[in-house]
Design an enzyme around this catalytic site. Sequence first.
Site, PDB file in Angstrom:
ATOM      1  N   LEU A 124       0.817  -1.212   0.000  1.00  0.00           N
ATOM      2  CA  LEU A 124       0.000   0.000   0.000  1.00  0.00           C
ATOM      3  C   LEU A 124       0.849   1.259   0.000  1.00  0.00           C
ATOM      4  O   LEU A 124       0.408   2.320  -0.445  1.00  0.00           O
ATOM      5  CB  LEU A 124      -0.932   0.006   1.214  1.00  0.00           C
ATOM      6  N   GLY A 125       2.054   1.166   0.508  1.00  0.00           N
ATOM      7  CA  GLY A 125       2.946   2.325   0.579  1.00  0.00           C
ATOM      8  C   GLY A 125       4.262   1.922   1.202  1.00  0.00           C
ATOM      9  O   GLY A 125       4.403   0.819   1.745  1.00  0.00           O
ATOM     10  N   GLY A 151       8.284   3.664   2.854  1.00  0.00           N
ATOM     11  CA  GLY A 151       9.187   4.757   3.176  1.00  0.00           C
ATOM     12  C   GLY A 151      10.617   4.266   3.079  1.00  0.00           C
ATOM     13  O   GLY A 151      10.881   3.156   2.593  1.00  0.00           O
ATOM     14  N   PHE A 172      12.583   3.277   5.425  1.00  0.00           N
ATOM     15  CA  PHE A 172      12.852   2.130   6.286  1.00  0.00           C
ATOM     16  C   PHE A 172      11.570   1.395   6.673  1.00  0.00           C
ATOM     17  O   PHE A 172      11.522   0.734   7.704  1.00  0.00           O
ATOM     18  CB  PHE A 172      13.592   2.571   7.551  1.00  0.00           C
ATOM     19  N   VAL A 180       4.230  -0.850   3.955  1.00  0.00           N
ATOM     20  CA  VAL A 180       2.889  -1.168   4.439  1.00  0.00           C
ATOM     21  C   VAL A 180       2.202  -2.082   3.425  1.00  0.00           C
ATOM     22  O   VAL A 180       2.137  -1.757   2.240  1.00  0.00           O
ATOM     23  CB  VAL A 180       2.048   0.101   4.660  1.00  0.00           C
ATOM     24  N   LYS A 200       2.311  -2.876   8.849  1.00  0.00           N
ATOM     25  CA  LYS A 200       3.461  -1.997   8.617  1.00  0.00           C
ATOM     26  C   LYS A 200       4.707  -2.584   9.260  1.00  0.00           C
ATOM     27  O   LYS A 200       4.730  -2.831  10.466  1.00  0.00           O
ATOM     28  CB  LYS A 200       3.178  -0.606   9.191  1.00  0.00           C
ATOM     29  N   ASP A 219       2.542  16.789  12.901  1.00  0.00           N
ATOM     30  CA  ASP A 219       2.741  16.575  11.463  1.00  0.00           C
ATOM     31  C   ASP A 219       1.401  16.334  10.765  1.00  0.00           C
ATOM     32  O   ASP A 219       1.283  15.477   9.895  1.00  0.00           O
ATOM     33  CB  ASP A 219       3.677  15.392  11.220  1.00  0.00           C
TER      34      ASP A 219
END
Length: 286
Positions: A94-95, A97, A99, A102, A117, A229
């Site tokens: 799904l996504g 980064g 490090f 997901v 995740k 954030d």
Amino acid sequence: MERPRVMSMDLRFVVLLVAASLPYSLSDIQLKPSLFLRSSQISKKMHLINGLFFKNTLTPYLRGGCDDSVNTLSLLSTVFEKQLPRNFQLGPVLGHGAFSVVHGAMDMDTNKEVAVKAVLIPKVVDQPGYSNLQEVYRIEAEVKILNMSDHTHIIKLLHFFPSPEGCVLVLERCHGGELFNWMQNLEVHEDGTRRWSEHIISEVFVARMIRQLLSAVAYLHERRVVHRDLKLENILLKEAFSPDRDVELKIIDVGFGKMLERDDEQMFSSCGSTYYVAPEVLKADR
């Protein structure tokens, strides 16, 4: 007692979202105090090791770390293989980064869809001129804040599986994508009408979305938690958008979050996302 002014950085985002979405006044829309939810904290079915959530016990446990020079995807696969119980069947990515990654997944025990995740724990380097302790602190903050949160519009942490090399978070699944993508498809015309595709979006419809975010932010602030954030990319739609029903929003990614010890505590760290961060944070007087 007056709340710390620094919490305004969370509310500033909501105000900006209102300004972007509502060209007219909200004077005709009643936002009653009762709409701000107060949810009691409940114990969650968490996989903990030796009371990791007691103060100052999680960070030392996470300091085992992995070697950043090793292929990240290979390490993440290893984390999933070692830490994720067999009752979770992994689905598509799904996504991701630098490090983390997901996946969508299915909990075969409950027959429910979840998001899984995996996060690598970097080998801690804390020396003059360089430290990556902040990456460890972000993982700690995300787990602690989500563990203590029980609110309709904050993503739920269902399970947590830690290890020195990496940890796995099992979260509730959202299918509607980021609010950022939804806003990209929202058109505001010269006459003030808003359209999403061919559908007219009323002020009341958007106000209900804003109310959900205010409710979640108020919930966190009442517990001395500042998100730090908040942005369109960190808000998900629970289900695919339909103009025939209200949108249910979920705030995610609380890694920059801060749990304050007292009401008058102030913060001086500069963090957040460039296009959303408050001017006083960018100014960084001290």
